[in-house]
Scaffold this motif. Structure first.
Motif, PDB file in Angstrom:
ATOM      1  N   THR A   3       4.900   0.373   3.684  1.00 23.63           N
ATOM      2  CA  THR A   3       3.453   0.563   3.771  1.00 23.63           C
ATOM      3  C   THR A   3       3.031   0.964   5.178  1.00 23.63           C
ATOM      4  OG1 THR A   3       3.141  -1.065   2.026  1.00 23.63           O
ATOM      5  CG2 THR A   3       1.231  -0.555   3.372  1.00 23.63           C
ATOM      6  N   GLU A   4       3.671   0.373   6.190  1.00 23.40           N
ATOM      7  CA  GLU A   4       3.336   0.708   7.579  1.00 23.40           C
ATOM      8  C   GLU A   4       3.505   2.206   7.828  1.00 23.40           C
ATOM      9  OE1 GLU A   4       2.072  -1.030   9.952  1.00 23.40           O
ATOM     10  OE2 GLU A   4       2.852  -3.047  10.050  1.00 23.40           O
ATOM     11  N   LEU A  12       3.813  -0.859  -5.708  1.00 23.75           N
ATOM     12  CA  LEU A  12       5.169  -0.999  -6.236  1.00 23.75           C
ATOM     13  C   LEU A  12       5.411  -2.397  -6.803  1.00 23.75           C
ATOM     14  CD1 LEU A  12       7.365   0.892  -3.608  1.00 23.75           C
ATOM     15  CD2 LEU A  12       6.806   1.620  -5.934  1.00 23.75           C
ATOM     16  N   ALA A  13       4.873  -3.425  -6.126  1.00 21.83           N
ATOM     17  CA  ALA A  13       5.105  -4.803  -6.582  1.00 21.83           C
ATOM     18  C   ALA A  13       4.443  -5.078  -7.927  1.00 21.83           C
ATOM     19  CB  ALA A  13       4.640  -5.792  -5.517  1.00 21.83           C
ATOM     20  N   VAL A  40       4.595 -10.838  -8.271  1.00 20.72           N
ATOM     21  CA  VAL A  40       3.233 -11.310  -8.005  1.00 20.72           C
ATOM     22  C   VAL A  40       3.103 -11.748  -6.550  1.00 20.72           C
ATOM     23  CG1 VAL A  40       1.538 -13.112  -8.539  1.00 20.72           C
ATOM     24  CG2 VAL A  40       2.754 -11.973 -10.395  1.00 20.72           C
ATOM     25  N   GLY A  41       4.077 -12.520  -6.062  1.00 23.89           N
ATOM     26  CA  GLY A  41       4.038 -13.005  -4.684  1.00 23.89           C
ATOM     27  C   GLY A  41       4.173 -11.902  -3.659  1.00 23.89           C
ATOM     28  N   ALA A  42       5.068 -10.943  -3.890  1.00 18.74           N
ATOM     29  CA  ALA A  42       5.259  -9.844  -2.939  1.00 18.74           C
ATOM     30  C   ALA A  42       4.007  -8.989  -2.850  1.00 18.74           C
ATOM     31  CB  ALA A  42       6.452  -8.988  -3.372  1.00 18.74           C
ATOM     32  N   GLY A  43       3.402  -8.687  -3.995  1.00 19.25           N
ATOM     33  CA  GLY A  43       2.178  -7.890  -3.981  1.00 19.25           C
ATOM     34  C   GLY A  43       1.053  -8.600  -3.268  1.00 19.25           C
ATOM     35  N   ILE A 102      -3.463  -2.659  -8.888  1.00 19.90           N
ATOM     36  CA  ILE A 102      -3.016  -1.264  -8.818  1.00 19.90           C
ATOM     37  C   ILE A 102      -4.202  -0.321  -8.673  1.00 19.90           C
ATOM     38  CG2 ILE A 102      -1.938   0.597 -10.149  1.00 19.90           C
ATOM     39  CD1 ILE A 102      -0.092  -1.558 -11.361  1.00 19.90           C
ATOM     40  N   VAL A 103      -5.237  -0.522  -9.485  1.00 23.52           N
ATOM     41  CA  VAL A 103      -6.408   0.368  -9.465  1.00 23.52           C
ATOM     42  C   VAL A 103      -7.080   0.343  -8.100  1.00 23.52           C
ATOM     43  CG1 VAL A 103      -8.732   0.707 -10.385  1.00 23.52           C
ATOM     44  CG2 VAL A 103      -6.834   0.245 -11.947  1.00 23.52           C
ATOM     45  N   PHE A 104      -7.333  -0.840  -7.561  1.00 21.16           N
ATOM     46  CA  PHE A 104      -8.119  -0.927  -6.328  1.00 21.16           C
ATOM     47  C   PHE A 104      -7.294  -0.570  -5.082  1.00 21.16           C
ATOM     48  CE2 PHE A 104     -10.663  -3.686  -9.164  1.00 21.16           C
ATOM     49  CZ  PHE A 104     -11.839  -2.941  -9.116  1.00 21.16           C
TER      50      PHE A 104
END
Length: 463
Positions: free
Chosen positions: A324-325, A334-335, A368-371, A435-437
């Motif tokens: 992401t950086e 992706l998560a 869920v946690g990674a995202g 994902i949408v936002f």
């Protein structure tokens, strides 16, 4: 003979030119330990809750209120902590909230009724929520530009590992001391760390410059980044990578700074993505152990699984942020994209037992946690230093609406296998919202190659 007039130092340029050093590591470790103990205190209830339900015989509805109390406290605490962090500094707010979290978490162990649990968890939530935005701001403002978002993910990995540590604490303390011992052990550990923090935690140099603190306070902090730098030549310090924000103690004016220019869209999309992600993570945090029990996994094994997925999810969040950086916030999706199919395998009843159940639950929970870790990492990086904690605090405040609602709404999912399936279906819906936002945020932030975005001049890329 006329003396040479003292010069002005651009602290932003000075900080950019510093290599990642042992002092940066010290700040990262301290901030990570702050969030570790914050997460440990926060998650104590989730692992104590099955024992509390047995001991007090509380209903599903009351279970939801008990779980939501800390989230409501966090919600309010995030606003006060972020506001005070921008007014009085990151350091004093972080230390005060850490001490408060220790004392109040310890006190939860003396609750005699569900009502007392609700009251004590609410006030402990004030302290737990109050320190996150200031610690995010301190980390972002102390790191090299290329590590600003990643540093937040790293320190929130501390939070995730802290929540994971509550599982083993519960497994060892509850059989000996009862559910009360879980809170006593967590509170005592946080209290011991708070004493260390008093002597080790620095203030943010960028915040001191942005709020025009005296040079005598700024120089000792900056000198720790580069002890050999010649400071006597400078008597004025500025931040040329930020638009000057008029200092004000009015919280509404500080809130207004979050909607200047492109931030009008970026702020709203951050809030929405954080809201959806929080609904998923706090539903898992509050009832993940109970869901797994209802699917046939023993209580102690469910606690161990909760700890494992929290740790791995945090690590995967750091990996995700490395991309992401470089490539922008859109890669955060992706998560949740990975997580949705695994969550749906349980939600639709395709996998409800057998050898596939535990791997499916683990992969879904890790995603869920990674995202969530990745979403948190971008909540503060778009704002100027004078209102950075305010930006993170308001994002946390809006997300806590979901955190408060998740246990109450999720209490309908506590009955048997069918309830757990419905809980996983709802989690998939939340991940779709993330994902949408995030995609909308990536669209709104396109073309922004440097942060913060209130630049008075185009920032030069580092080589």
């Amino acid at each position: 003979m006329a003396s040479t007039p003292p010069a002005t130092l651009d602290v932003a340029k000075f900080m950019r030119e510093q290599r990642f050093s042992r002092y940066h590591i010290t700040i990262l470790v301290l901030c990570s330990l702050v969030t570790f103990f914050d997460g440990q205190d926060f998650a104590a209830l989730a692992y104590a809750l099955p024992y509390i339900r047995d001991d007090m015989g509380i209903s599903d509805e009351m279970t939801g209120y008990v779980s939501s109390a800390a989230f409501l406290g966090q919600m309010i605490g995030s606003l006060f902590g972020s506001y005070l962090g921008d007014i009085f500094g990151r350091r004093p707010v972080i230390i005060f909230c850490t001490i408060g979290s220790a004392v109040l978490t310890f006190a939860v162990g003396f609750a005699q009724s569900p009502e007392q649990l609700i009251g004590l968890r609410f006030v402990s939530g004030l302290a737990i929520g109050g320190l996150l935005a200031p610690v995010w701001a301190l980390s972002i403002e102390s790191m090299p530009r290329s590590m600003r978002a990643t540093s937040v993910t790293i320190i929130m990995m501390g939070f995730s590992i802290g929540t994971a540590s509550s599982g083993p604490i519960a497994n060892f303390a509850a059989p000996v001391l009862g559910w009360q011992g879980i809170f006593w052990v967590c509170g005592a550990m946080t209290g011991a760390f708070a004493l260390i923090l008093l002597f080790t935690l620095p203030e943010s140099a960028r915040w001191m410059v942005a709020t025009e603190k005296p040079a005598a306070r700024i120089v000792p902090v900056l000198s720790r980044f580069n002890p050999g730098f010649e400071w006597k030549a400078y008597d004025k310090f500025v931040l040329l990578d930020e638009k000057a924000v008029k200092q004000s103690t009015n919280p509404l004016k500080k809130l207004g700074e979050l909607f200047v220019g492109k931030l009008a869209f970026i702020t709203l999309f951050i809030w929405a993505a954080y809201f959806c992600s929080s609904f998923a993570i706090y539903l898992k945090s509050a009832y993940g152990v109970i869901f797994m029990e209802n699917l046939g996994i023993t209580r102690q094994n469910a606690a161990w699984l909760g700890s494992i997925n929290a740790i791995i999810g945090a690590i995967m969040g750091v990996v995700l942020l490395a991309m992401t950086e470089r490539k922008g916030p859109g890669w955060i999706i992706l998560a949740p994209l990975l997580g949705i199919p695994f969550v749906l395998l349980v939600g639709t009843g395709v996998v409800l037992g057998g050898p596939a159940l535990i791997p499916v639950l683990l992969i879904g929970a890790i995603a869920v946690g990674a995202g969530h870790a990745a979403v948190i990492s971008i909540t503060s990086i778009y704002y100027p230093s004078a209102v950075r904690a305010t930006g993170g605090g308001w994002a946390s405040f809006m997300a806590k609406f979901a955190a408060v609602a998740a246990p109450i709404y999720g209490s309908q999912f506590l009955s048997g296998v069918s309830g757990a399936m419905a809980g996983y279906m709802f989690t998939a819906l939340c991940l779709g919202g993330v994902i949408v936002f995030i995609l909308l945020l990536a669209w709104a932030a396109r073309g922004m190659t440097d942060l913060p975005i209130h630049a008075t001049e185009p920032a030069k890329k580092e080589t």
